[in-house]
Design an enzyme around this catalytic site. Sequence first.
Site, PDB file in Angstrom:
ATOM      1  N   GLY A  12      38.460  43.049  31.868  1.00 33.39           N
ATOM      2  CA  GLY A  12      37.184  43.361  32.508  1.00 33.39           C
ATOM      3  C   GLY A  12      36.024  42.457  32.162  1.00 33.39           C
ATOM      4  O   GLY A  12      34.881  42.903  32.174  1.00 33.39           O
ATOM      5  N   THR A  13      36.287  41.168  31.903  1.00 29.73           N
ATOM      6  CA  THR A  13      35.165  40.279  31.582  1.00 29.73           C
ATOM      7  C   THR A  13      34.248  40.080  32.785  1.00 29.73           C
ATOM      8  O   THR A  13      33.022  40.022  32.640  1.00 29.73           O
ATOM      9  CB  THR A  13      35.666  38.911  31.078  1.00 29.73           C
ATOM     10  OG1 THR A  13      36.563  38.346  32.038  1.00 29.73           O
ATOM     11  CG2 THR A  13      36.377  39.063  29.731  1.00 29.73           C
ATOM     12  N   ASN A  14      34.818  39.979  33.986  1.00 22.36           N
ATOM     13  CA  ASN A  14      33.975  39.852  35.169  1.00 22.36           C
ATOM     14  C   ASN A  14      33.245  41.162  35.463  1.00 22.36           C
ATOM     15  O   ASN A  14      32.110  41.151  35.937  1.00 22.36           O
ATOM     16  CB  ASN A  14      34.807  39.420  36.375  1.00 22.36           C
ATOM     17  CG  ASN A  14      35.021  37.916  36.409  1.00 22.36           C
ATOM     18  OD1 ASN A  14      34.068  37.147  36.368  1.00 22.36           O
ATOM     19  ND2 ASN A  14      36.273  37.501  36.470  1.00 22.36           N
ATOM     20  N   ILE A  93      48.102  43.599  45.135  1.00 21.00           N
ATOM     21  CA  ILE A  93      47.775  43.109  46.474  1.00 21.00           C
ATOM     22  C   ILE A  93      47.339  44.283  47.346  1.00 21.00           C
ATOM     23  O   ILE A  93      48.035  45.300  47.438  1.00 21.00           O
ATOM     24  CB  ILE A  93      48.993  42.407  47.119  1.00 21.00           C
ATOM     25  CG1 ILE A  93      49.423  41.204  46.277  1.00 21.00           C
ATOM     26  CG2 ILE A  93      48.682  41.985  48.543  1.00 21.00           C
ATOM     27  CD1 ILE A  93      48.418  40.081  46.222  1.00 21.00           C
ATOM     28  N   LEU A  94      46.201  44.126  48.002  1.00 22.60           N
ATOM     29  CA  LEU A  94      45.718  45.175  48.892  1.00 22.60           C
ATOM     30  C   LEU A  94      46.454  45.101  50.223  1.00 22.60           C
ATOM     31  O   LEU A  94      46.626  44.024  50.794  1.00 22.60           O
ATOM     32  CB  LEU A  94      44.214  45.024  49.135  1.00 22.60           C
ATOM     33  CG  LEU A  94      43.300  45.228  47.932  1.00 22.60           C
ATOM     34  CD1 LEU A  94      41.846  45.032  48.351  1.00 22.60           C
ATOM     35  CD2 LEU A  94      43.493  46.595  47.303  1.00 22.60           C
ATOM     36  N   ASN A 108      36.469  38.881  46.270  1.00 24.41           N
ATOM     37  CA  ASN A 108      37.342  38.571  45.144  1.00 24.41           C
ATOM     38  C   ASN A 108      36.849  37.306  44.451  1.00 24.41           C
ATOM     39  O   ASN A 108      36.259  36.429  45.083  1.00 24.41           O
ATOM     40  CB  ASN A 108      38.775  38.362  45.645  1.00 24.41           C
ATOM     41  CG  ASN A 108      39.743  38.033  44.518  1.00 24.41           C
ATOM     42  OD1 ASN A 108      39.811  38.755  43.524  1.00 24.41           O
ATOM     43  ND2 ASN A 108      40.497  36.958  44.664  1.00 24.41           N
ATOM     44  N   HIS A 110      38.257  34.057  42.360  1.00 24.04           N
ATOM     45  CA  HIS A 110      39.497  33.318  42.076  1.00 24.04           C
ATOM     46  C   HIS A 110      39.162  32.132  41.176  1.00 24.04           C
ATOM     47  O   HIS A 110      38.211  31.395  41.456  1.00 24.04           O
ATOM     48  CB  HIS A 110      40.135  32.829  43.377  1.00 24.04           C
ATOM     49  CG  HIS A 110      41.431  32.116  43.163  1.00 24.04           C
ATOM     50  ND1 HIS A 110      42.598  32.783  42.833  1.00 24.04           N
ATOM     51  CD2 HIS A 110      41.741  30.795  43.179  1.00 24.04           C
ATOM     52  CE1 HIS A 110      43.569  31.902  42.686  1.00 24.04           C
ATOM     53  NE2 HIS A 110      43.082  30.694  42.894  1.00 24.04           N
TER      54      HIS A 110
END
Length: 209
Positions: A12-14, A93-94, A108, A110
């Site tokens: 959870g760094t982002n 994957i959604l 998202n 990346h």
Amino acid sequence: MLKIAVLVSGGGTNLQALIDSERAGALGPGKIVKVIASRAGVYALERAEKAGIPTSVIARRDFTDAADYGRALIDELHACGAQLIVLAGFLSILGEEVIRAFPNRIINIHPALIPSFCGKGYYGLKVHEAALEKGVKVTGATVHFVNEIPDGGAIILQKAVPVEEGDTPERLQKRVMEQAEWQLLPQAVRLFCEGKIKVTGNITHITEG
């Protein structure tokens, strides 16, 4: 207020970058109202709980098929009133049903400059390993909208980060996080929440000021 749900799978760094930005007033009218994890026990859940953000766990393995999993995600997102969904290190994957339910409302981050080192199979350290194996001199990060193609949605923001002599995947990953990801993701969220991103086809147009 624009309600944000953040989907996570790991440390959870982002997510922390988003939490810190919200505290600093840097997400505009955006407010994180829910953190959903793809598995129990990840540190991202602890980060959310410390920040007073409601959490839940929806694991793919708990559902018989992808459609059931997608419906569970959609129900949870609708229940919290999410207007923007942020994938912050989310490794599941959604399905198309989720993407169709929130068109151009899922973004998202990346860890590469799309279209390089992206698509199915490129995640986490694998991205940085591939960049080093190719010998690129510059890598970076990309924030993009999510569509049915992995890493194929309209690009919102990108930032380049230099590759240095002697880099390991871990060292490069840390630099990309610090110099690009943790800056770009809150910026993109703010732009979305302030209504400054317009999408035409697969191209975004950003207005500031």
